[in-house]
Motif scaffolding. Structure first.
Motif, PDB file in Angstrom:
ATOM      1  N   ILE A  38      20.631  32.610  25.950  1.00 53.41           N
ATOM      2  CA  ILE A  38      20.527  34.003  26.388  1.00 53.41           C
ATOM      3  C   ILE A  38      20.766  33.980  27.893  1.00 53.41           C
ATOM      4  O   ILE A  38      20.134  33.215  28.619  1.00 53.41           O
ATOM      5  CB  ILE A  38      19.144  34.595  26.063  1.00 53.41           C
ATOM      6  CG1 ILE A  38      18.937  34.626  24.549  1.00 53.41           C
ATOM      7  CG2 ILE A  38      19.006  35.981  26.668  1.00 53.41           C
ATOM      8  CD1 ILE A  38      17.547  35.055  24.123  1.00 53.41           C
ATOM      9  N   SER A  39      21.689  34.808  28.353  1.00 54.45           N
ATOM     10  CA  SER A  39      22.022  34.827  29.766  1.00 54.45           C
ATOM     11  C   SER A  39      21.851  36.245  30.302  1.00 54.45           C
ATOM     12  O   SER A  39      22.474  37.181  29.795  1.00 54.45           O
ATOM     13  CB  SER A  39      23.465  34.362  29.954  1.00 54.45           C
ATOM     14  OG  SER A  39      23.855  34.458  31.291  1.00 54.45           O
ATOM     15  N   ASP A  40      21.033  36.403  31.290  1.00 49.58           N
ATOM     16  CA  ASP A  40      20.752  37.718  31.892  1.00 49.58           C
ATOM     17  C   ASP A  40      20.320  38.735  30.841  1.00 49.58           C
ATOM     18  O   ASP A  40      20.779  39.879  30.826  1.00 49.58           O
ATOM     19  CB  ASP A  40      21.972  38.245  32.658  1.00 49.58           C
ATOM     20  CG  ASP A  40      22.369  37.349  33.818  1.00 49.58           C
ATOM     21  OD1 ASP A  40      21.465  36.751  34.430  1.00 49.58           O
ATOM     22  OD2 ASP A  40      23.574  37.255  34.103  1.00 49.58           O
ATOM     23  N   ASP A  41      19.469  38.312  29.936  1.00 51.65           N
ATOM     24  CA  ASP A  41      18.949  39.153  28.848  1.00 51.65           C
ATOM     25  C   ASP A  41      20.041  39.643  27.900  1.00 51.65           C
ATOM     26  O   ASP A  41      19.861  40.637  27.192  1.00 51.65           O
ATOM     27  CB  ASP A  41      18.157  40.341  29.384  1.00 51.65           C
ATOM     28  CG  ASP A  41      16.868  39.909  30.064  1.00 51.65           C
ATOM     29  OD1 ASP A  41      16.319  38.850  29.666  1.00 51.65           O
ATOM     30  OD2 ASP A  41      16.413  40.609  30.977  1.00 51.65           O
ATOM     31  N   LEU A  42      21.183  38.964  27.878  1.00 50.81           N
ATOM     32  CA  LEU A  42      22.293  39.337  26.987  1.00 50.81           C
ATOM     33  C   LEU A  42      22.630  38.190  26.056  1.00 50.81           C
ATOM     34  O   LEU A  42      22.525  37.011  26.414  1.00 50.81           O
ATOM     35  CB  LEU A  42      23.537  39.714  27.809  1.00 50.81           C
ATOM     36  CG  LEU A  42      23.402  40.922  28.730  1.00 50.81           C
ATOM     37  CD1 LEU A  42      24.663  41.081  29.570  1.00 50.81           C
ATOM     38  CD2 LEU A  42      23.121  42.181  27.934  1.00 50.81           C
ATOM     39  N   ILE A  43      23.048  38.551  24.841  1.00 55.01           N
ATOM     40  CA  ILE A  43      23.482  37.570  23.844  1.00 55.01           C
ATOM     41  C   ILE A  43      24.965  37.790  23.609  1.00 55.01           C
ATOM     42  O   ILE A  43      25.393  38.890  23.261  1.00 55.01           O
ATOM     43  CB  ILE A  43      22.695  37.745  22.527  1.00 55.01           C
ATOM     44  CG1 ILE A  43      21.225  37.410  22.749  1.00 55.01           C
ATOM     45  CG2 ILE A  43      23.293  36.892  21.430  1.00 55.01           C
ATOM     46  CD1 ILE A  43      20.351  37.670  21.545  1.00 55.01           C
ATOM     47  N   ASP A  44      25.764  36.743  23.834  1.00 58.42           N
ATOM     48  CA  ASP A  44      27.211  36.814  23.622  1.00 58.42           C
ATOM     49  C   ASP A  44      27.520  36.304  22.217  1.00 58.42           C
ATOM     50  O   ASP A  44      27.501  35.103  21.959  1.00 58.42           O
ATOM     51  CB  ASP A  44      27.942  35.986  24.679  1.00 58.42           C
ATOM     52  CG  ASP A  44      29.446  36.122  24.588  1.00 58.42           C
ATOM     53  OD1 ASP A  44      29.938  36.983  23.812  1.00 58.42           O
ATOM     54  OD2 ASP A  44      30.144  35.363  25.289  1.00 58.42           O
ATOM     55  N   LEU A  45      27.790  37.230  21.313  1.00 66.62           N
ATOM     56  CA  LEU A  45      28.071  36.866  19.920  1.00 66.62           C
ATOM     57  C   LEU A  45      29.518  36.441  19.685  1.00 66.62           C
ATOM     58  O   LEU A  45      29.825  35.828  18.666  1.00 66.62           O
ATOM     59  CB  LEU A  45      27.751  38.044  19.000  1.00 66.62           C
ATOM     60  CG  LEU A  45      26.284  38.396  18.849  1.00 66.62           C
ATOM     61  CD1 LEU A  45      26.140  39.694  18.064  1.00 66.62           C
ATOM     62  CD2 LEU A  45      25.543  37.277  18.155  1.00 66.62           C
ATOM     63  N   GLU A  46      30.421  36.778  20.593  1.00 64.84           N
ATOM     64  CA  GLU A  46      31.842  36.527  20.347  1.00 64.84           C
ATOM     65  C   GLU A  46      32.164  35.072  20.006  1.00 64.84           C
ATOM     66  O   GLU A  46      32.844  34.811  19.006  1.00 64.84           O
ATOM     67  CB  GLU A  46      32.696  36.982  21.524  1.00 64.84           C
ATOM     68  CG  GLU A  46      34.177  36.790  21.241  1.00 64.84           C
ATOM     69  CD  GLU A  46      35.073  37.167  22.401  1.00 64.84           C
ATOM     70  OE1 GLU A  46      36.288  37.053  22.237  1.00 64.84           O
ATOM     71  OE2 GLU A  46      34.562  37.561  23.466  1.00 64.84           O
ATOM     72  N   PRO A  47      31.713  34.062  20.767  1.00 68.74           N
ATOM     73  CA  PRO A  47      32.064  32.686  20.412  1.00 68.74           C
ATOM     74  C   PRO A  47      31.543  32.271  19.034  1.00 68.74           C
ATOM     75  O   PRO A  47      32.224  31.577  18.286  1.00 68.74           O
ATOM     76  CB  PRO A  47      31.427  31.840  21.506  1.00 68.74           C
ATOM     77  CG  PRO A  47      31.117  32.766  22.611  1.00 68.74           C
ATOM     78  CD  PRO A  47      30.956  34.123  22.018  1.00 68.74           C
ATOM     79  N   VAL A  48      30.341  32.715  18.686  1.00 68.33           N
ATOM     80  CA  VAL A  48      29.745  32.361  17.388  1.00 68.33           C
ATOM     81  C   VAL A  48      30.546  32.983  16.248  1.00 68.33           C
ATOM     82  O   VAL A  48      30.899  32.315  15.276  1.00 68.33           O
ATOM     83  CB  VAL A  48      28.273  32.815  17.338  1.00 68.33           C
ATOM     84  CG1 VAL A  48      27.685  32.606  15.954  1.00 68.33           C
ATOM     85  CG2 VAL A  48      27.459  32.091  18.395  1.00 68.33           C
ATOM     86  N   VAL A  49      30.869  34.270  16.378  1.00 65.92           N
ATOM     87  CA  VAL A  49      31.621  34.966  15.332  1.00 65.92           C
ATOM     88  C   VAL A  49      33.037  34.415  15.242  1.00 65.92           C
ATOM     89  O   VAL A  49      33.550  34.151  14.160  1.00 65.92           O
ATOM     90  CB  VAL A  49      31.627  36.490  15.592  1.00 65.92           C
ATOM     91  CG1 VAL A  49      32.548  37.202  14.629  1.00 65.92           C
ATOM     92  CG2 VAL A  49      30.212  37.044  15.491  1.00 65.92           C
ATOM     93  N   ARG A  50      33.684  34.219  16.389  1.00 64.81           N
ATOM     94  CA  ARG A  50      35.051  33.688  16.405  1.00 64.81           C
ATOM     95  C   ARG A  50      35.110  32.330  15.708  1.00 64.81           C
ATOM     96  O   ARG A  50      35.957  32.093  14.850  1.00 64.81           O
ATOM     97  CB  ARG A  50      35.559  33.572  17.847  1.00 64.81           C
ATOM     98  CG  ARG A  50      36.986  33.027  17.935  1.00 64.81           C
ATOM     99  CD  ARG A  50      37.411  32.711  19.354  1.00 64.81           C
ATOM    100  NE  ARG A  50      36.531  31.702  19.908  1.00 64.81           N
ATOM    101  CZ  ARG A  50      35.833  31.858  21.030  1.00 64.81           C
ATOM    102  NH1 ARG A  50      35.898  32.972  21.704  1.00 64.81           N
ATOM    103  NH2 ARG A  50      35.061  30.887  21.468  1.00 64.81           N
ATOM    104  N   ASP A  51      34.219  31.422  16.071  1.00 69.56           N
ATOM    105  CA  ASP A  51      34.217  30.088  15.469  1.00 69.56           C
ATOM    106  C   ASP A  51      33.973  30.157  13.969  1.00 69.56           C
ATOM    107  O   ASP A  51      34.616  29.451  13.191  1.00 69.56           O
ATOM    108  CB  ASP A  51      33.161  29.205  16.130  1.00 69.56           C
ATOM    109  CG  ASP A  51      33.511  28.850  17.574  1.00 69.56           C
ATOM    110  OD1 ASP A  51      34.654  29.133  18.004  1.00 69.56           O
ATOM    111  OD2 ASP A  51      32.630  28.307  18.269  1.00 69.56           O
ATOM    112  N   ALA A  52      33.054  31.002  13.538  1.00 64.42           N
ATOM    113  CA  ALA A  52      32.743  31.118  12.113  1.00 64.42           C
ATOM    114  C   ALA A  52      33.947  31.674  11.334  1.00 64.42           C
ATOM    115  O   ALA A  52      34.268  31.188  10.247  1.00 64.42           O
ATOM    116  CB  ALA A  52      31.522  32.003  11.905  1.00 64.42           C
ATOM    117  N   VAL A  53      34.608  32.684  11.884  1.00 65.29           N
ATOM    118  CA  VAL A  53      35.768  33.268  11.193  1.00 65.29           C
ATOM    119  C   VAL A  53      36.898  32.256  11.116  1.00 65.29           C
ATOM    120  O   VAL A  53      37.504  32.056  10.056  1.00 65.29           O
ATOM    121  CB  VAL A  53      36.236  34.567  11.895  1.00 65.29           C
ATOM    122  CG1 VAL A  53      37.580  35.029  11.362  1.00 65.29           C
ATOM    123  CG2 VAL A  53      35.198  35.666  11.718  1.00 65.29           C
TER     124      VAL A  53
END
Length: 158
Positions: free
Chosen positions: A85-100
């Motif tokens: 978690i960075s600056d109270d934000l969660i970056d979902l893009e890398p997780v979703v991209r890798d899974a797809v």
């Protein structure tokens, strides 16, 4: 979530501008935030054997821990081992991209029994029929064929 061409472009991918639908649950746990749920998207590409266009739908289950800053998980793992978690934000893009990308077939086929293309003429084998073939001659006999003509059934003329 709009996609920027997730996958192997020109083989199979979520088309650029396509949509990845997310159905996620975020749970606070001791070490961070646990994200679980599904991601789904329509994909398009071409058959690896016959080059026909194909389309499909993929649905992927996701479960990822995003560690709080200064948590035990954050301190005891390498930076690339667990999401942060960075600056109270969660970056979902890398997780979703890798899974797809990992859910996409490495060799996409229009059907499991696709015959592909003829290596000689490039026609679709499914459309050419079972009796399709090409006469091939051993190159070592090519000089004799040139000398005596192209017809194998030549009889001696006396």
């Amino acid at each position: 979530m709009p996609a920027a061409g997730l996958g192997l472009l020109d083989v199979i991918a979520v088309p650029e501008g396509g949509t990845v639908e997310l159905d996620l649950l975020a749970e606070s746990v001791v070490e961070g935030v646990l994200i679980s749920g599904t991601a789904s998207a329509d994909v398009a590409g071409e058959c690896s054997r016959c080059l026909d266009p194909i389309s499909d739908h993929v649905e992927i289950k996701l479960m990822e821990l995003f560690a709080y800053p200064d948590s035990a998980t954050d301190e005891t793992t390498d930076e690339d081992e667990v999401s942060r978690i960075s600056d109270d934000l969660i970056d979902l893009e890398p997780v979703v991209r890798d899974a797809v990308v990992l859910a996409l077939p490495q060799v996409p086929l229009c059907s499991p029994d696709c015959l592909g293309l003829c290596v000689e003429c490039g026609g679709k084998l499914a459309e050419l029929g079972p009796d399709h073939g090409h006469e091939t001659m051993d190159p070592r006999w090519a000089a004799l064929q040139e000398r005596f003509g192209g017809n194998r059934d030549n009889s001696e003329e006396n």
